[in-house]
Scaffold this active site. Structure first.
Site, PDB file in Angstrom:
ATOM      1  CG  ASN A 173     -14.298   2.225  -6.206  1.00  0.00           C
ATOM      2  OD1 ASN A 173     -15.056   3.034  -5.652  1.00  0.00           O
ATOM      3  ND2 ASN A 173     -13.185   1.786  -5.638  1.00  0.00           N
ATOM      4  CE  LYS A 190     -10.526   4.090  -6.768  1.00  0.00           C
ATOM      5  NZ  LYS A 190      -9.070   3.967  -6.904  1.00  0.00           N
ATOM      6  CG  HIS A 213     -10.555   0.046  -2.805  1.00  0.00           C
ATOM      7  ND1 HIS A 213      -9.471   0.881  -2.719  1.00  0.00           N
ATOM      8  CD2 HIS A 213     -10.801  -0.134  -4.120  1.00  0.00           C
ATOM      9  CE1 HIS A 213      -9.088   1.197  -3.950  1.00  0.00           C
ATOM     10  NE2 HIS A 213      -9.877   0.601  -4.823  1.00  0.00           N
ATOM     11  CD  GLU A 248      -8.362   4.178  -3.335  1.00  0.00           C
ATOM     12  OE1 GLU A 248      -9.575   4.448  -3.215  1.00  0.00           O
ATOM     13  OE2 GLU A 248      -7.787   4.119  -4.441  1.00  0.00           O
ATOM     14  CD  GLU A 284      -9.294  -2.613  -7.305  1.00  0.00           C
ATOM     15  OE1 GLU A 284      -9.835  -2.183  -8.326  1.00  0.00           O
ATOM     16  OE2 GLU A 284      -9.292  -2.011  -6.216  1.00  0.00           O
ATOM     17  N   GLY A 325      -4.722   3.945 -10.091  1.00  0.00           N
ATOM     18  CA  GLY A 325      -4.619   5.389 -10.275  1.00  0.00           C
ATOM     19  C   GLY A 325      -3.273   5.853 -10.792  1.00  0.00           C
ATOM     20  CB  SER A 378      -4.240   1.832 -14.701  1.00  0.00           C
ATOM     21  OG  SER A 378      -3.699   2.675 -13.691  1.00  0.00           O
TER      22      SER A 378
HETATM   23  P1  13P Z   1      -8.170   3.164 -11.247  1.00  0.00           P
HETATM   24  O1  13P Z   1      -8.994   2.476 -12.319  1.00  0.00           O
HETATM   25  O2  13P Z   1      -8.404   4.619 -11.168  1.00  0.00           O
HETATM   26  O3  13P Z   1      -6.733   2.774 -11.344  1.00  0.00           O
HETATM   27  O4  13P Z   1      -8.702   2.576  -9.843  1.00  0.00           O
HETATM   28  C1  13P Z   1      -8.863   1.222  -9.702  1.00  0.00           C
HETATM   29  C2  13P Z   1      -9.582   0.962  -8.432  1.00  0.00           C
HETATM   30  O5  13P Z   1      -9.061   1.194  -7.353  1.00  0.00           O
HETATM   31  C3  13P Z   1     -10.953   0.442  -8.514  1.00  0.00           C
HETATM   32  O6  13P Z   1     -11.418   0.038  -7.272  1.00  0.00           O
END
Ligand code: 13P
Length: 249
Positions: A9, A11, A94, A96, A166, A172, A212
Site C-alpha cells: 500500500n 498510500k 483502510h 486512514e 491492521e 507506521g 510495521s
Molecule cells: P506500515 O507498514 O507503514 O506500518 O503501514 C501499514 C499499512 O497501513 C498498510 O496498509
C-alpha cells in the site's frame, strides 16, 4: 489451502520519478510470485502507468473506489472506470480512510459488496485502535467491523475478499504486533467467520496482517497458521525491503 498474499500500500506517496524507480526495482528484483500473490496499490494518478509498466505476475490495486455508477460525482473514481482499465483489485476501509474520510463499517461493507459485484477482489481492512487494545475491547471492535460485511456478502462474494487485519497502533509506528498477538487476533477473526458466516468461508478467506511489517519481522509473522499474507505500507516503498517481506513470506 490459502495462497499467501502480500500487498504493497503506497498510500499517498510518490512522484513520477520515484514511482518509475520503484517499479523498476520491483521488476528487476529476485522476487518470484510463484508461491506468493503480490498486489501493488499506487495512488490513483499513477495507476495507469504502474498498470502498464509493472511485471505482469504482480497485480495492481486501487486504494479506494466510488460505489456508484459513473456520472456527476466530482472528484470520485467509480468502480466501472477502474474495471475498464483492467484494474482487478481494490483496498477498502483502510483505517486512514475510516479515520480521516468518515468511512464507517457500514460504508466499507457497501463498498466491498459493490466492488465484488463489479468483478473486483478486495483487500478489506479492519483493526482496532490503541485505546481499544489497551481497554480489552479489540474483539468488540472487530465484531462491529465484521458484522456489516457478513450482512451484505454472500458465500460466493467472500471468495473475492481478503481481510487485512491492521491494528491501528502498529501502522507506521514501528511497533509491530508480536506474532502471538497477531495470531491470537487472526484466529479470533477466523472463529468469528465460522460462527457468523460459514465453516467454508472461514477456512478459505485469507487474512493479511498489516502494521510495521518489514523484511526482518515478516518471517516470524508469516509462520503463524492464521496469517495468510501482509499488507505493507512504508516498507513497500522500498523495493528491496518489500521484496524481502515477500521472500520471507
Ligand atoms: P506500515 O507498514 O507503514 O506500518 O503501514 C501499514 C499499512 O497501513 C498498510 O496498509
Amino acid at each position: 489451502s490459502r495462497k499467501f498474499i502480500v500487498g504493497g500500500n503506497w498510500k499517498a506517496n510518490g512522484s513520477p520519478d520515484s514511482v518509475k524507480k520503484l517499479v523498476k526495482d520491483l521488476n528487476d528484483g529476485d522476487i518470484t510470485a510463484k508461491d506468493v500473490e503480490v498486489v501493488c496499490a499506487p495512488p490513483f494518478v499513477f495507476l495507469s502507468e504502474v498498470q502498464g509498466s509493472l511485471r505482469k505476475d504482480f497485480a495492481v490495486a486501487a486504494q479506494n473506489l466510488w460505489d456508484k455508477d459513473p456520472g456527476a460525482w466530482t472528484g470520485e473514481i467509480p468502480a466501472q472506470m477502474l474495471a475498464d482499465m483492467g484494474i482487478k483489485w481494490v483496498v477498502l476501509g483502510h483505517s486512514e480512510r475510516r479515520e480521516n474520510c468518515g468511512e464507517t463499517s457500514q460504508i466499507v461493507a457497501e463498498k466491498t459488496k459493490f466492488a465484488v459485484d463489479n468483478g473486483f477482489s478486495t483487500l478489506t481492512c479492519i483493526g482496532e485502535k490503541l485505546d481499544a487494545r489497551e481497554g480489552g475491547k479489540t474483539f468488540e471492535v472487530l465484531d462491529e467491523q465484521l458484522k456489516p460485511l457478513a450482512d451484505v456478502l454472500s458465500e460466493e462474494d467472500w471468495e473475492k475478499v481478503v481481510l487485512a487485519y491492521e491494528p491501528v497502533w502498529a501502522i507506521g509506528t514501528g511497533k509491530v504486533a508480536t506474532p502471538e498477538q497477531a495470531e491470537e487476533t487472526h484466529a479470533y477473526i477466523r472463529k468469528w467467520l465460522t460462527d457468523n458466516v460459514s465453516e467454508k468461508v472461514s477456512d478459505s478467506v485469507r487474512i493479511q496482517y498489516g502494521g510495521s511489517v518489514n523484511d526482518k519481522n515478516a518471517a516470524d509473522l508469516g509462520q503463524q497458521p492464521n496469517i495468510d499474507g501482509f499488507l505493507v505500507g512504508g516498507a513497500s516503498l522500498k523495493g528491496v525491503t518489500y521484496g524481502g517481506a515477500v521472500r520471507r513470506a
